[in-house]
Scaffold this active site. Structure first.
Site, short mmCIF file in Angstrom:
data_model
loop_
_atom_site.label_atom_id
_atom_site.label_comp_id
_atom_site.label_asym_id
_atom_site.label_seq_id
_atom_site.Cartn_x
_atom_site.Cartn_y
_atom_site.Cartn_z
N ARG A 1 -10.34 -1.62 6.95
CA ARG A 1 -9.59 -2.66 7.59
C ARG A 1 -9.09 -2.05 8.92
O ARG A 1 -8.90 -3.04 9.70
CB ARG A 1 -8.23 -2.76 6.60
CG ARG A 1 -7.35 -1.74 6.28
CD ARG A 1 -6.36 -1.60 7.59
NE ARG A 1 -5.17 -1.27 7.28
CZ ARG A 1 -4.30 -0.36 7.93
NH1 ARG A 1 -5.00 0.28 8.74
NH2 ARG A 1 -3.31 0.02 7.41
N THR B 1 -2.99 5.92 17.45
CA THR B 1 -1.30 6.17 17.42
C THR B 1 -0.73 5.02 16.52
O THR B 1 -0.62 4.08 16.72
CB THR B 1 -0.92 5.91 19.00
OG1 THR B 1 -1.47 6.73 19.88
CG2 THR B 1 0.67 6.13 19.10
N ASP B 2 -0.27 5.77 15.41
CA ASP B 2 0.22 4.88 14.47
C ASP B 2 1.67 5.52 13.94
O ASP B 2 2.25 5.21 12.72
CB ASP B 2 -0.57 4.83 13.23
CG ASP B 2 -1.17 5.87 12.46
OD1 ASP B 2 -0.69 7.03 12.97
OD2 ASP B 2 -1.72 6.03 11.50
N HIS C 1 -12.59 11.47 10.45
CA HIS C 1 -12.76 10.37 9.28
C HIS C 1 -13.14 8.90 9.77
O HIS C 1 -14.35 8.39 9.63
CB HIS C 1 -11.83 10.68 8.19
CG HIS C 1 -12.26 9.86 7.13
ND1 HIS C 1 -13.23 10.05 6.32
CD2 HIS C 1 -11.60 8.89 6.55
CE1 HIS C 1 -13.52 8.93 5.45
NE2 HIS C 1 -12.25 8.12 5.40
N GLN C 2 -12.16 8.43 10.42
CA GLN C 2 -12.22 6.84 10.88
C GLN C 2 -13.44 6.48 11.90
O GLN C 2 -13.75 5.52 11.94
CB GLN C 2 -11.01 6.75 11.68
CG GLN C 2 -9.61 6.88 10.83
CD GLN C 2 -9.66 6.21 9.50
OE1 GLN C 2 -10.13 5.04 9.32
NE2 GLN C 2 -8.83 6.70 8.52
N LYS D 1 3.11 10.14 18.37
CA LYS D 1 1.63 10.17 18.79
C LYS D 1 1.31 9.36 19.97
O LYS D 1 2.00 8.40 20.53
CB LYS D 1 0.85 9.52 17.53
CG LYS D 1 0.47 10.56 16.36
CD LYS D 1 -0.43 9.71 15.39
CE LYS D 1 -0.47 10.64 14.08
NZ LYS D 1 -1.26 9.81 13.25
N ASN E 1 -14.82 14.39 22.16
CA ASN E 1 -14.02 14.87 20.86
C ASN E 1 -13.30 16.21 21.41
O ASN E 1 -14.26 16.88 22.28
CB ASN E 1 -14.55 14.92 19.46
CG ASN E 1 -13.52 14.95 18.71
OD1 ASN E 1 -12.86 14.05 18.32
ND2 ASN E 1 -13.61 16.04 17.79
N MET F 1 -6.22 3.24 18.46
CA MET F 1 -6.23 2.97 16.94
C MET F 1 -5.72 4.10 16.59
O MET F 1 -5.11 4.16 15.27
CB MET F 1 -7.48 2.70 16.49
CG MET F 1 -8.46 1.45 16.86
SD MET F 1 -7.51 -0.14 16.81
CE MET F 1 -7.29 -0.23 15.04
N LYS G 1 0.79 -1.06 -0.03
CA LYS G 1 0.14 0.03 -0.20
C LYS G 1 0.97 1.38 0.10
O LYS G 1 1.76 1.27 0.97
CB LYS G 1 -0.89 0.05 1.12
CG LYS G 1 -1.75 1.19 1.34
CD LYS G 1 -2.74 1.38 2.27
CE LYS G 1 -2.32 2.03 3.50
NZ LYS G 1 -3.43 2.13 4.55
#
Ligand code: NAD
Length: 321
Positions: A110, A221-222, A137-138, A226, A159, A219, A67
């Site tokens: 996913r 922290t990627d 968005h997620q 972060k 939020n 989810m 990807k």
């Protein structure tokens, strides 16, 4: 070679199909049948963009590819999605290109599927309040996928910018659940399952703010730096992840490991729970935590589903390379 554009992929892959593909991928990783290659992620020095590749090979599923994409912060002003993803699949027998698949919608599916797999296998069976931290968005994808895993009776949301919570309220209504905007203390005190999905660089939930027995799917922290959780909260939890190396390098675990509060050996791959090699939740009162960092194999798995369905329905364009 087949082309499956974003507009086609978006309508073909259901959340349930993404869930099945990601669950199978995590199990294949644990069996040693599938593995990810090192991630490339670079600042371009152009358009403020971050660009990279995630790639891997699933030998059991015969899926090879990558990807490519990243984050272009100026895209929203051009009417485009800031996060851009395109998947390229190759024939594992010959190395010839097999398909190019639009991956923006698939990325959200996913990612939501990964936290949903963790909820299925780690949350208490009687979990009935879902908490969501983040409303970007997620977040609606997360809510939708999570709702299918337990008989939730309501959704609580927080939020940093409360005006964005309408998006979560709409997503909750779409799955028939009442929604309540709450502060973080209330969310931690009442939720049985918490999903964090923000772009934050400091802890949003502290140790003691989350009650015993909660399952947290972390989810957002990627990336190195972060952060969404207090490292002390991570260290008191029973910690699971998609891939240990990545969790330690750029997932939520990075901070607890850096602080000496967690060792990589104490982190369990979620796939090993799916194969029955490692226990999942061991008692009703422990806090379970899934550090979902997002691995390339998840992208390849959902893209392969999109190609299969597009070909079966005559929706894949064929191109001679
Ligand atoms: P988005 O830009 O649409 O939304 C960002 C969210 O983070 C919003 O709710 C925003 O209010 C919140 N936020 C931003 N800064 C904050 C701060 N300082 N404190 C608290 N909240 C803050 O992004 P998105 O597409 O919804 O993605 C959310 C996060 O998930 C991103 O960090 C993205 O990189 C990550 N992500 C992870 C995976 C994975 O596989 N783990 C996949 C896709 C996206």
């Amino acid at each position: 070679m087949f082309l499956v554009p974003e507009s086609v992929a978006r309508d073909l892959v259901t959340p349930a199909a993404a869930f099945a593909a990601v669950e199978a991928t995590f199990a294949a990783m644990a069996r040693g049948d599938a593995w990810n290659f090192p991630v490339v992620r670079e600042t371009l020095g152009h358009a403020d963009a971050v660009y990279g590749f995630k790639s891997g090979f699933d030998r059991a599923g015969q899926v090879l590819g990558l990807k490519s994409g990243g984050y272009w912060p100026g895209n929203a002003d051009k009417g485009l999605t800031n996060h851009q993803s395109t998947v390229v699949l190759f024939d594992p027998d010959t190395g010839r290109p097999h398909a190019v698949v639009g991956g923006n919608h698939l990325t959200a599916l996913r990612t939501a599927a990964a936290s949903a797999v963790s909820i299925k296998h780690l949350a208490r069976p009687d979990a009935h309040v879902l908490g969501i931290v983040g409303a970007g968005h997620q977040a609606p994808f997360q809510l939708h996928a999570a709702a299918a895993q337990r008989t939730f009776s309501r959704v609580l949301g927080w939020n940093v910018d409360p005006s964005m919570l309408d998006r979560l309220a709409e997503a909750a209504a779409a799955v028939g659940l009442p929604f309540e905007a709450v502060d973080r203390d209330t969310l931690g005190a009442r939720a049985d399952v918490i999903i964090t999905i923000t772009s934050c660089f400091e802890p949003l939930l502290m140790c003691g703010q989350v009650r015993p027995g909660t399952h947290i799917a972390c989810m957002g922290t990627d990336t190195a730096g972060k952060q969404e959780l207090d490292p002390a909260l991570v260290s008191t939890a029973h910690v699971f992840t998609d891939e240990i190396d990545q969790a330690v390098r750029l997932g939520e675990c990075q901070h607890a490991v850096e602080a000496g509060l967690l060792t990589p050996a104490a982190i369990t791959p979620l796939g090993a729970v799916l194969t029955g090699d490692r226990p999942g939740r061991v008692d009703a009162d422990e806090i379970t935590l899934f550090d979902g960092t997002g691995v390339g194999l998840q992208d390849l798995a959902v893209a392969a589903v999109a190609v299969r369905l597009a070909r079966a329905q005559g929706l894949a364009q064929s191109v001679d390379m």
